[in-house]
Design an enzyme around this catalytic site. Structure first.
Site, short mmCIF file in Angstrom:
data_model
loop_
_atom_site.label_atom_id
_atom_site.label_comp_id
_atom_site.label_asym_id
_atom_site.label_seq_id
_atom_site.Cartn_x
_atom_site.Cartn_y
_atom_site.Cartn_z
N HIS A 33 -8.40 -8.54 10.82
CA HIS A 33 -7.26 -7.54 10.40
C HIS A 33 -7.81 -6.02 10.54
O HIS A 33 -7.17 -4.98 10.81
CB HIS A 33 -6.79 -7.52 9.16
CG HIS A 33 -7.68 -7.09 7.89
ND1 HIS A 33 -8.60 -7.75 7.51
CD2 HIS A 33 -7.72 -5.89 7.52
CE1 HIS A 33 -9.29 -6.94 6.59
NE2 HIS A 33 -8.67 -5.86 6.66
C1 UD1 Z 1 -5.50 -2.68 4.17
C2 UD1 Z 1 -6.69 -1.90 3.67
C3 UD1 Z 1 -8.05 -2.51 3.99
C4 UD1 Z 1 -7.89 -4.15 3.31
C5 UD1 Z 1 -6.55 -4.60 4.13
C6 UD1 Z 1 -6.17 -6.27 3.57
C7 UD1 Z 1 -6.81 0.46 3.75
C8 UD1 Z 1 -7.23 1.61 4.57
N1 UD1 Z 1 -7.18 -0.65 4.43
O1 UD1 Z 1 -5.66 -2.64 5.69
O2 UD1 Z 1 -9.01 -2.08 3.24
O3 UD1 Z 1 -8.68 -4.76 3.80
O4 UD1 Z 1 -5.30 -3.92 3.61
O5 UD1 Z 1 -5.14 -6.71 3.92
O6 UD1 Z 1 -6.22 0.77 2.75
N2 UD1 Z 1 2.00 -4.47 7.15
C9 UD1 Z 1 3.20 -5.17 7.11
N3 UD1 Z 1 3.50 -5.93 5.59
C10 UD1 Z 1 2.59 -5.26 4.61
C11 UD1 Z 1 1.45 -4.53 4.93
C12 UD1 Z 1 1.19 -3.77 6.02
O7 UD1 Z 1 3.77 -5.57 7.98
O8 UD1 Z 1 3.00 -5.84 3.49
C13 UD1 Z 1 1.81 -4.03 8.57
C14 UD1 Z 1 2.28 -2.54 8.63
O9 UD1 Z 1 3.15 -2.48 9.56
C15 UD1 Z 1 0.95 -1.62 8.80
C16 UD1 Z 1 -0.19 -2.68 9.14
O10 UD1 Z 1 0.24 -4.07 8.64
O11 UD1 Z 1 1.07 -0.77 10.15
C17 UD1 Z 1 -1.41 -2.41 8.60
O12 UD1 Z 1 -1.07 -2.16 7.27
P1 UD1 Z 1 -2.08 -1.02 6.31
O13 UD1 Z 1 -1.67 -0.96 5.10
O14 UD1 Z 1 -2.11 0.22 7.21
O15 UD1 Z 1 -3.71 -1.61 6.45
P2 UD1 Z 1 -4.21 -2.92 6.60
O16 UD1 Z 1 -4.91 -2.94 7.92
O17 UD1 Z 1 -3.47 -4.10 5.78
#
Ligand code: UD1
Length: 381
Positions: A221
């Site tokens: 991820h």
């Molecule tokens: C975040 C953490 C990372 C952790 C990871 C575990 C930060 C900077 N990063 O990264 O340290 O290892 O979580 O998963 O805080 N999304 C969904 N559903 C959700 C959550 C996210 O669809 O429930 C999608 C969103 O559209 C978003 C993308 O996933 O754009 C990434 O989510 P984001 O919270 O930005 O960071 P992670 O890559 O999950």
């Protein structure tokens, strides 16, 4: 004493669970002397990224959900700070406890500190040395501001000392996530692998994985692996053309990665490759069970490197650096850094397939860390 604990994203949930259970135990014998408020910033909001962990790890529902959701880093940080400041002004806690390195960790530690509220950082002192990782910025700022820094290992203590953090603020308490692993091992072990796959498949596959067969387990991820077309294409090709030929592949798909694979037109090939089972983000027990039985893990997650070390599962870490060097083979762990260079990944993949599991327990990863965390807070002067 009033304590607010903050969680925001998936890797925080397994860390807060043992702390809450420790506070509950303390309150039973100490006339409820701790008022605990759980705040969820809502950075992870999908049921499979959040709710299932609360339920399966017996974490009470959050008292307050800030419902921040997705966004750019500045958006997530800004929205969290604005909402969390209101929570602090209303509740006036003595302590704010933050975990790990997600955006909630940074946003809430800064907000608390500006209101002169003491901050405790659980999992302090981890450093990858790579300031291009958003998590590294979160670690650096949070540790600089925290009043009490609780570390998982002695290498982290050294990192903090090098940065000029006084000894009086640092306590080596061990790894709280391993409390959760130990407490849930038995339940995980009782699960059936075929059922886990059947119940979580994203694309229904016609073939069933023979549950006695060894398999490769994959999670990815990190923006550095999944946001760049060339890099993600070469990793996806390696998985479809090499890994899945050697052994069945179970790939737990993070929402960010699914989005990127579709954007780069890689999704269709992956879902049509026989021997690859793509599953939704898994619950805690399901993931742990698969990790216990996997022949090899390919991941860029931080927590999984630690869990592989305890379980002994050979782990290829698709990163050039790690903030968790204690999980590396040279320190007795199960993980080896392979970056995203396919030749290097191939070489280590072939080597690792020949290895037998070598479980290893670093100092104080003994299942009793939450108790030490709470003691450190209660004894703070
Ligand atoms: C975040 C953490 C990372 C952790 C990871 C575990 C930060 C900077 N990063 O990264 O340290 O290892 O979580 O998963 O805080 N999304 C969904 N559903 C959700 C959550 C996210 O669809 O429930 C999608 C969103 O559209 C978003 C993308 O996933 O754009 C990434 O989510 P984001 O919270 O930005 O960071 P992670 O890559 O999950």
């Amino acid at each position: 004493m009033k304590i607010i604990s903050v969680v925001g994203a998936r890797p925080n949930f397994m860390k807060v669970a043992p702390l809450i259970h420790s506070i509950e135990k303390h309150n039973k014998i100490n006339a409820h002397s701790i008022t605990h408020i759980l705040v969820h910033t809502g950075q992870h909001y999908d049921d499979k990224m959040s709710k299932v962990f609360f339920k399966s790890l017996n974490i009470p529902d959050a008292d307050i959900n800030l419902e921040i959701g997705s966004g750019t880093h500045a958006e997530q940080l800004g929205k969290t700070m604005i909402a969390f400041e209101k929570v602090l002004l209303k509740n006036k806690p003595d302590w704010v406890i933050v975990f790990g390195d997600v955006n909630a960790t940074l946003a809430c530690s800064v907000t608390a500190k500006k209101l002169h509220i003491k901050v405790c950082h659980i999992e302090a002192g981890l450093r990858s040395g790579d300031e291009k990782m958003p998590e590294e910025i979160n670690r650096l700022v949070t540790d600089r501001l925290s009043d009490l820094l609780l570390t998982t290992d002695k290498l982290s203590v050294e990192n903090l000392k090098k940065e000029g953090i006084p000894n009086s603020k640092i306590r080596f308490v061990g790894n709280i996530m391993i409390d959760t692993l130990d407490a849930n091992r038995e339940k995980s072990n009782s699960l059936n692998i075929t059922d886990i796959i059947k119940n979580n498949l994203i694309i229904k596959s016609s073939t069933n994985l023979n549950s006695h067969k060894k398999f490769a387990l994959i999670t990815l991820h990190r923006p550095s692996n999944v946001d760049d077309r060339t890099i993600l294409t070469s990793i996806a090709n390696f998985i479809t053309k090499k890994v899945s030929i050697e052994l069945p592949v179970i790939w737990s798909m993070h929402p960010r990665t699914e989005k990127q694979l579709k954007k780069f037109n890689l999704w269709n090939e992956i879902i049509h490759t026989t021997n690859i089972y793509i599953v939704h983000p898994l619950g805690y027990h399901e993931m742990l069970k698969l990790n216990m039985r996997a022949k090899i893990m390919l991941t860029d997650s931080g927590g999984l490197q630690e869990e592989c070390t305890i379980l002994g599962t050979p782990c290829l870490t698709l990163r050039w650096n790690t903030e968790r060097p204690i999980t590396l083979r040279k320190h007795g762990g199960a993980s080896v850094l392979v970056g995203n260079n396919i030749n290097q990944i191939k070489k280590e993949f072939t080597n690792s397939l020949k290895q037998r599991p070598k479980p290893h327990r670093p100092e104080l990863w003994d299942g009793k860390t939450a108790k030490r965390c709470l003691q450190a807070i209660l004894n703070y002067k």
